[in-house]
Write a protein that holds these residues in place. Sequence first.
Motif, PDB file in Angstrom:
ATOM      1  N   SER B 126       0.817  -1.221   0.000  1.00  0.00           N
ATOM      2  CA  SER B 126       0.000   0.000   0.000  1.00  0.00           C
ATOM      3  C   SER B 126       0.846   1.264   0.000  1.00  0.00           C
ATOM      4  O   SER B 126       0.351   2.348  -0.292  1.00  0.00           O
ATOM      5  CB  SER B 126      -0.907   0.016   1.222  1.00  0.00           C
ATOM      6  OG  SER B 126      -0.160   0.327   2.379  1.00  0.00           O
TER       7      SER B 126
ATOM      8  N   SER C  36      -7.664  -2.913  12.232  1.00  0.00           N
ATOM      9  CA  SER C  36      -7.551  -1.988  11.115  1.00  0.00           C
ATOM     10  C   SER C  36      -7.104  -0.615  11.602  1.00  0.00           C
ATOM     11  O   SER C  36      -7.263   0.375  10.920  1.00  0.00           O
ATOM     12  CB  SER C  36      -8.898  -1.866  10.401  1.00  0.00           C
ATOM     13  OG  SER C  36      -9.835  -1.305  11.285  1.00  0.00           O
ATOM     14  N   THR C  99      -4.183   4.607   5.016  1.00  0.00           N
ATOM     15  CA  THR C  99      -3.354   3.638   4.291  1.00  0.00           C
ATOM     16  C   THR C  99      -2.735   2.633   5.249  1.00  0.00           C
ATOM     17  O   THR C  99      -2.632   1.431   4.953  1.00  0.00           O
ATOM     18  CB  THR C  99      -2.238   4.377   3.529  1.00  0.00           C
ATOM     19  OG1 THR C  99      -2.830   5.368   2.690  1.00  0.00           O
ATOM     20  CG2 THR C  99      -1.410   3.416   2.680  1.00  0.00           C
ATOM     21  N   ALA C 102      -4.287  -0.801   6.154  1.00  0.00           N
ATOM     22  CA  ALA C 102      -4.348  -1.903   5.195  1.00  0.00           C
ATOM     23  C   ALA C 102      -3.048  -2.004   4.411  1.00  0.00           C
ATOM     24  O   ALA C 102      -3.001  -1.757   3.211  1.00  0.00           O
ATOM     25  CB  ALA C 102      -5.521  -1.690   4.244  1.00  0.00           C
ATOM     26  N   ASP C 104      -1.459  -4.416   3.283  1.00  0.00           N
ATOM     27  CA  ASP C 104      -1.430  -5.412   2.210  1.00  0.00           C
ATOM     28  C   ASP C 104      -2.314  -5.047   1.029  1.00  0.00           C
ATOM     29  O   ASP C 104      -2.325  -5.737   0.006  1.00  0.00           O
ATOM     30  CB  ASP C 104      -1.864  -6.780   2.751  1.00  0.00           C
ATOM     31  CG  ASP C 104      -0.871  -7.283   3.799  1.00  0.00           C
ATOM     32  OD1 ASP C 104       0.288  -6.853   3.763  1.00  0.00           O
ATOM     33  OD2 ASP C 104      -1.282  -8.088   4.642  1.00  0.00           O
ATOM     34  N   SER C 105      -3.070  -3.994   1.166  1.00  0.00           N
ATOM     35  CA  SER C 105      -3.902  -3.529   0.047  1.00  0.00           C
ATOM     36  C   SER C 105      -3.028  -2.796  -0.959  1.00  0.00           C
ATOM     37  O   SER C 105      -1.990  -2.251  -0.616  1.00  0.00           O
ATOM     38  CB  SER C 105      -4.977  -2.579   0.581  1.00  0.00           C
ATOM     39  OG  SER C 105      -5.518  -1.809  -0.463  1.00  0.00           O
ATOM     40  N   ARG C 106      -3.456  -2.768  -2.222  1.00  0.00           N
ATOM     41  CA  ARG C 106      -2.757  -1.908  -3.160  1.00  0.00           C
ATOM     42  C   ARG C 106      -3.093  -0.459  -2.820  1.00  0.00           C
ATOM     43  O   ARG C 106      -4.046  -0.186  -2.085  1.00  0.00           O
ATOM     44  CB  ARG C 106      -3.170  -2.243  -4.599  1.00  0.00           C
ATOM     45  CG  ARG C 106      -4.596  -1.856  -4.928  1.00  0.00           C
ATOM     46  CD  ARG C 106      -4.930  -2.156  -6.399  1.00  0.00           C
ATOM     47  NE  ARG C 106      -6.268  -1.693  -6.713  1.00  0.00           N
ATOM     48  CZ  ARG C 106      -6.572  -0.418  -6.968  1.00  0.00           C
ATOM     49  NH1 ARG C 106      -5.631   0.512  -6.958  1.00  0.00           N
ATOM     50  NH2 ARG C 106      -7.815  -0.073  -7.225  1.00  0.00           N
ATOM     51  N   LEU C 108      -4.844   2.749  -2.861  1.00  0.00           N
ATOM     52  CA  LEU C 108      -6.198   3.058  -3.334  1.00  0.00           C
ATOM     53  C   LEU C 108      -6.387   4.532  -3.675  1.00  0.00           C
ATOM     54  O   LEU C 108      -7.436   4.928  -4.164  1.00  0.00           O
ATOM     55  CB  LEU C 108      -7.218   2.655  -2.257  1.00  0.00           C
ATOM     56  CG  LEU C 108      -7.230   1.156  -1.892  1.00  0.00           C
ATOM     57  CD1 LEU C 108      -8.117   0.917  -0.673  1.00  0.00           C
ATOM     58  CD2 LEU C 108      -7.742   0.342  -3.075  1.00  0.00           C
ATOM     59  N   VAL C 144     -11.180   0.127   3.340  1.00  0.00           N
ATOM     60  CA  VAL C 144     -10.219  -0.484   4.265  1.00  0.00           C
ATOM     61  C   VAL C 144     -10.792  -0.609   5.670  1.00  0.00           C
ATOM     62  O   VAL C 144     -10.068  -0.938   6.621  1.00  0.00           O
ATOM     63  CB  VAL C 144      -8.874   0.283   4.294  1.00  0.00           C
ATOM     64  CG1 VAL C 144      -8.255   0.298   2.905  1.00  0.00           C
ATOM     65  CG2 VAL C 144      -9.059   1.694   4.817  1.00  0.00           C
TER      66      VAL C 144
END
Lengths: 167, 167, 167
Positions: B126, C36, C99, C102, C104-106, C108, C144
């Motif tokens: 991220s 989170s 950010t 998350a 591990d998220s791309r 966003l 997220v």
Amino acid sequence: TDLTSTSSGPSTHVPATTRLEVSMREAAEGLMQTSSRGIGVDIEPIATIKLNDPDFESSFIQRNFTDQEIAYCRSEGGDPQHRFAGRWAAKEAIIKAITNCAPDSRNLWKGAGAPVNEIEVLPSTSGCPVVILHGHAAEVATAVGVSDVKVSISHSGEYAVAQALAN
Amino acid sequence: TDLTSTSSGPSTHVPATTRLEVSMREAAEGLMQTSSRGIGVDIEPIATIKLNDPDFESSFIQRNFTDQEIAYCRSEGGDPQHRFAGRWAAKEAIIKAITNCAPDSRNLWKGAGAPVNEIEVLPSTSGCPVVILHGHAAEVATAVGVSDVKVSISHSGEYAVAQALAN
Amino acid sequence: TDLTSTSSGPSTHVPATTRLEVSMREAAEGLMQTSSRGIGVDIEPIATIKLNDPDFESSFIQRNFTDQEIAYCRSEGGDPQHRFAGRWAAKEAIIKAITNCAPDSRNLWKGAGAPVNEIEVLPSTSGCPVVILHGHAAEVATAVGVSDVKVSISHSGEYAVAQALAN
């Protein structure tokens, strides 16, 4: 997990209260019920602390710091100017973090000119600073549902910064 | 919720441990049982990082950063001096945040001069930095009940700052 | 909820990447999936805000701040340059905190050049700043799992700093 120094918890038999206390209770009742978690940050130029100025000593140091805090800041092992700046930033960050828990409340603090010696920041066994609230500061924390305040301090170069987390 | 790199949890049959490990367990048992949440902040002048000095390279960069961290700080897309300063601040903030979880514990870290390469801060998918604890740093986190550490870094002008949150 | 660098391997269909990227992904994949909760910090030189420059007004102030924010920053009782710098730092800290929830998220967000006027920071009754997310920023927060963002701002000397906490 009581943060006050008096440790008199809420009771059914409320003693005579001042108008301020009533206002604080009313404000607290109007709060959003979400999380009471709040954060605060503060940055201060270390040059703010003018330790060679006798007026600054009486008007700032003596008004805003407790005897224990002053003894610590002047003890061996660190620069008193840096330490006072860091603790000053810590107190400001703590006020912000507690206020941050209750954005819809009116301002419960005494005003910009009020001394902040009721917010005490002392060293702990582990080395991290710990927060002890007294008097009006403890009442404000209770009014907005805060029972735990953590703080961290850093000073380097020309600045001191501090952050606080209230729960 | 295991922060160690060995993932050998506590058991009834404790193998032979070092004096340090025993001390850490004793310290952990004496902790306040409130929240283990802690915060940490750090500010560092970017000039602290003297990349043109070969002695600094061997005595500071190689001791305090992992190979992956060094590769990242020297990769395209950013100023290595700023990145090392930011990561240095991050490591200091993480130590403070973990310590902040257990104010009544004695200091569990190895001392001011110990290298901090066991606290690794790497970029994530991220874009935010993520924290990986190894060796003694992981043991300290476990001892004070920390299973999650978040960190944020900023560098601009002449300073880098970082803050950490331990849970 | 394991923070170790050992556990769990890389995924099956990995595109061609450098060794550094692979190593970083493997490390990131070992991170915990727990809370989170995220934090963000930002420091900005106050000189970043060039209020006497008409181009800066149209390219920066008008793009990144809402009408209410601009009205507040220009109202009585404070220095507009300090206030814009503080709010700019706040917006950056808020992006980082969301950010940070998350890793591990791309990514966003729309990109480094995108305006941040969808992240609105307004004064509250109590005096602390409150965060209102609009449009794409609100969508990212929802994506997220963030439902609450707190922020704190400080400006003094030549710098503004802000920190944010997302839950």
